[in-house]
Design a protein around this motif. Sequence first.
Motif, PDB file in Angstrom:
ATOM      1  N   THR A 140      41.625  20.185 -18.297  1.00  0.00           N
ATOM      2  CA  THR A 140      41.620  20.784 -16.959  1.00  0.00           C
ATOM      3  C   THR A 140      42.618  20.137 -16.003  1.00  0.00           C
ATOM      4  N   GLY A 141      43.107  18.948 -16.338  1.00  0.00           N
ATOM      5  CA  GLY A 141      44.045  18.274 -15.433  1.00  0.00           C
ATOM      6  C   GLY A 141      45.500  18.527 -15.737  1.00  0.00           C
ATOM      7  N   TRP A 142      45.800  19.583 -16.497  1.00  0.00           N
ATOM      8  CA  TRP A 142      47.177  19.827 -16.926  1.00  0.00           C
ATOM      9  C   TRP A 142      48.152  19.988 -15.765  1.00  0.00           C
ATOM     10  N   ALA A 143      47.665  20.433 -14.607  1.00  0.00           N
ATOM     11  CA  ALA A 143      48.565  20.694 -13.480  1.00  0.00           C
ATOM     12  C   ALA A 143      48.782  19.476 -12.592  1.00  0.00           C
ATOM     13  N   VAL A 144      48.025  18.401 -12.804  1.00  0.00           N
ATOM     14  CA  VAL A 144      48.113  17.244 -11.898  1.00  0.00           C
ATOM     15  C   VAL A 144      49.515  16.635 -11.856  1.00  0.00           C
ATOM     16  N   PRO A 145      50.202  16.400 -12.997  1.00  0.00           N
ATOM     17  CA  PRO A 145      51.507  15.720 -12.919  1.00  0.00           C
ATOM     18  C   PRO A 145      52.700  16.634 -12.663  1.00  0.00           C
ATOM     19  N   MET A 146      52.471  17.846 -12.161  1.00  0.00           N
ATOM     20  CA  MET A 146      53.563  18.803 -12.040  1.00  0.00           C
ATOM     21  C   MET A 146      54.340  18.716 -10.736  1.00  0.00           C
ATOM     22  N   ALA A 147      53.779  18.099  -9.703  1.00  0.00           N
ATOM     23  CA  ALA A 147      54.383  18.174  -8.366  1.00  0.00           C
ATOM     24  C   ALA A 147      55.214  16.937  -8.036  1.00  0.00           C
ATOM     25  N   THR A 148      56.172  17.105  -7.122  1.00  0.00           N
ATOM     26  CA  THR A 148      57.005  16.017  -6.604  1.00  0.00           C
ATOM     27  C   THR A 148      56.699  15.821  -5.118  1.00  0.00           C
ATOM     28  N   ASP A 149      56.500  14.573  -4.708  1.00  0.00           N
ATOM     29  CA  ASP A 149      56.218  14.265  -3.306  1.00  0.00           C
ATOM     30  C   ASP A 149      57.514  13.814  -2.633  1.00  0.00           C
ATOM     31  N   ILE A 150      58.153  14.715  -1.891  1.00  0.00           N
ATOM     32  CA  ILE A 150      59.435  14.423  -1.265  1.00  0.00           C
ATOM     33  C   ILE A 150      59.316  13.321  -0.219  1.00  0.00           C
ATOM     34  N   ALA A 151      58.205  13.300   0.527  1.00  0.00           N
ATOM     35  CA  ALA A 151      58.046  12.291   1.577  1.00  0.00           C
ATOM     36  C   ALA A 151      57.948  10.892   0.982  1.00  0.00           C
ATOM     37  N   PHE A 152      57.155  10.744  -0.062  1.00  0.00           N
ATOM     38  CA  PHE A 152      57.002   9.447  -0.712  1.00  0.00           C
ATOM     39  C   PHE A 152      58.341   9.011  -1.317  1.00  0.00           C
ATOM     40  N   ALA A 153      59.053   9.947  -1.954  1.00  0.00           N
ATOM     41  CA  ALA A 153      60.350   9.622  -2.551  1.00  0.00           C
ATOM     42  C   ALA A 153      61.336   9.136  -1.495  1.00  0.00           C
ATOM     43  N   LEU A 154      61.363   9.807  -0.357  1.00  0.00           N
ATOM     44  CA  LEU A 154      62.270   9.400   0.718  1.00  0.00           C
ATOM     45  C   LEU A 154      61.857   8.065   1.326  1.00  0.00           C
ATOM     46  N   ALA A 155      60.540   7.804   1.340  1.00  0.00           N
ATOM     47  CA  ALA A 155      60.079   6.504   1.838  1.00  0.00           C
ATOM     48  C   ALA A 155      60.591   5.380   0.950  1.00  0.00           C
ATOM     49  N   VAL A 156      60.612   5.616  -0.362  1.00  0.00           N
ATOM     50  CA  VAL A 156      61.152   4.622  -1.288  1.00  0.00           C
ATOM     51  C   VAL A 156      62.621   4.358  -0.985  1.00  0.00           C
ATOM     52  N   LEU A 157      63.380   5.435  -0.755  1.00  0.00           N
ATOM     53  CA  LEU A 157      64.799   5.280  -0.429  1.00  0.00           C
ATOM     54  C   LEU A 157      64.981   4.543   0.899  1.00  0.00           C
ATOM     55  N   ALA A 158      64.092   4.839   1.869  1.00  0.00           N
ATOM     56  CA  ALA A 158      64.198   4.169   3.163  1.00  0.00           C
ATOM     57  C   ALA A 158      63.915   2.681   3.032  1.00  0.00           C
ATOM     58  N   VAL A 159      62.917   2.312   2.235  1.00  0.00           N
ATOM     59  CA  VAL A 159      62.597   0.906   2.018  1.00  0.00           C
ATOM     60  C   VAL A 159      63.763   0.194   1.345  1.00  0.00           C
ATOM     61  N   LEU A 160      64.451   0.909   0.448  1.00  0.00           N
ATOM     62  CA  LEU A 160      65.599   0.331  -0.251  1.00  0.00           C
ATOM     63  C   LEU A 160      66.858   0.296   0.608  1.00  0.00           C
ATOM     64  N   SER A 161      66.806   0.935   1.791  1.00  0.00           N
ATOM     65  CA  SER A 161      67.979   1.063   2.671  1.00  0.00           C
ATOM     66  C   SER A 161      69.147   1.706   1.933  1.00  0.00           C
ATOM     67  N   THR A 162      68.851   2.747   1.187  1.00  0.00           N
ATOM     68  CA  THR A 162      69.856   3.426   0.388  1.00  0.00           C
ATOM     69  C   THR A 162      70.274   4.725   1.056  1.00  0.00           C
ATOM     70  N   SER A 163      71.562   4.974   1.122  1.00  0.00           N
ATOM     71  CA  SER A 163      72.095   6.207   1.708  1.00  0.00           C
ATOM     72  C   SER A 163      72.601   7.111   0.595  1.00  0.00           C
ATOM     73  N   LEU A 164      71.781   8.076   0.212  1.00  0.00           N
ATOM     74  CA  LEU A 164      72.211   9.016  -0.814  1.00  0.00           C
ATOM     75  C   LEU A 164      73.182  10.025  -0.213  1.00  0.00           C
ATOM     76  N   PRO A 165      74.169  10.492  -0.975  1.00  0.00           N
ATOM     77  CA  PRO A 165      74.997  11.613  -0.518  1.00  0.00           C
ATOM     78  C   PRO A 165      74.117  12.825  -0.232  1.00  0.00           C
ATOM     79  N   SER A 166      74.542  13.659   0.703  1.00  0.00           N
ATOM     80  CA  SER A 166      73.715  14.789   1.134  1.00  0.00           C
ATOM     81  C   SER A 166      73.385  15.732  -0.014  1.00  0.00           C
TER      82      SER A 166
END
Length: 438
Positions: A140-166
């Motif tokens: 029943t949990g087949w759908a749990v790992p399907m999504a991406t959390d953009i806010a959390f991902a960007l928080a990781v980049l912000a903590v790393l002080s990384t500037s990705l190209p647009s």
Amino acid sequence: MCAAPRERQPFLGLLPWCERRAVAQALRAETVGGLVLLAAAIVALIWANSPGGSTYETVRDTHFGIAALGLDLSVGHWASDGLLTVFFLVAGMELKRELVVGELRTPATAALPVVAAMCGMLVPAALYVATASLRGGSLTGWAVPMATDIAFALAVLAVLSTSLPSALRAFLLTLAVVDDLGAILIIAVFFTSDLNILALAGAVAGLVLFYALQRLRVHGWWWYVPLGVVIWALMYNGGVHATVAGVAMGLILRTRPDDGRQGRKPEKSSPGDHTAHLLRPFSAGVAVPLFALFAAGVSVSVTSLEGVFTRPEPLGVVIGLVVGKVVGIFAGTYLAARFTRARLNPDLAWADVFAMAVLAGIGFTVALLIGELAFPTPAQADQVKAAVLVGSMIAAALAAILVKRRDRIYRRLSEEEDRDDDGDGIPDVYQRDQAGTT
């Protein structure tokens, strides 16, 4: 409006100027919200595992609302069914903008991110099913790992002080937007129960009225806010997860502003853009962090962490996020680029696509929501939530290593994109390449 993309435009190349401004505006709020989200998750874990952990459950399970209207919900349910509706409303508007004026408006530009996102949903689900099946677990949990959390991902980049190209940021955003659409379709189709046809008919009638008000160019929040609340309440009582109402209304809102033709008053911005501008800070900075606060508070112990890697359901979630996302997104992108004859931006490498695929393994918010729906039993739900946290942390750590290795290149590309020597507010790179101007 953005200029039409050129033939065989390089994949992950320079974005049109108007598209870059829209992406930057969307990601600015998401980055700040991601940091708040990260803080909320940490607070939830500390609170739930502190000596006063019982107060966490007491607050989360406290009920309030109007019982006569079927809305006597716990604090946790108000966060997941109510506040996340605002998150999905913004997601619906972002998807509509991408489809109408953004990267998804033409098949040529949409092919790569859409194929990548779909593979990034299918492969994690398949790996979860395979893991759970081999170890005798629940599917029943087949759908749990399907999504991406953009806010959390960007928080990781912000903590790393990384500037990705647009272009890399836009690619990550598009993946998350398509993932959100897939998640809400899964919630609507597979996680409905005790359907109330009368209430659903009322919700559909409300959406039709919402659409008519948009087509008739009726303005004023006093029309749409009460109507939106009624649609949400009817959708909830109809047995369909209430967040579906948010996506539906987001897709209905107009994305193109009136230009003064046909006797209509010119608009500076479309209703969709204006509403997204108003709601995005609340969604990213309040709604999603509060949901995380009452969803991420799971008991952490040596036994529970061992269970993440020994029990089939949580192990399937971790493998789906850490391995499935990477394999699905990278393989889907590579194959789509090969068969569409797209040319990778010569300033970047496939290692950069791989890093974004790893970063997309952070599934936090929507994964927690689907985990609650798929496993209503508290004990199983907590195990799956722990797996989502562990999988997201592993993906974040691996992505941090990969991104940092390329940080010097990312900073050089970002500086070139931002250089404005003549001070006219438009980066010089867009004035050298007139095809990218508005």
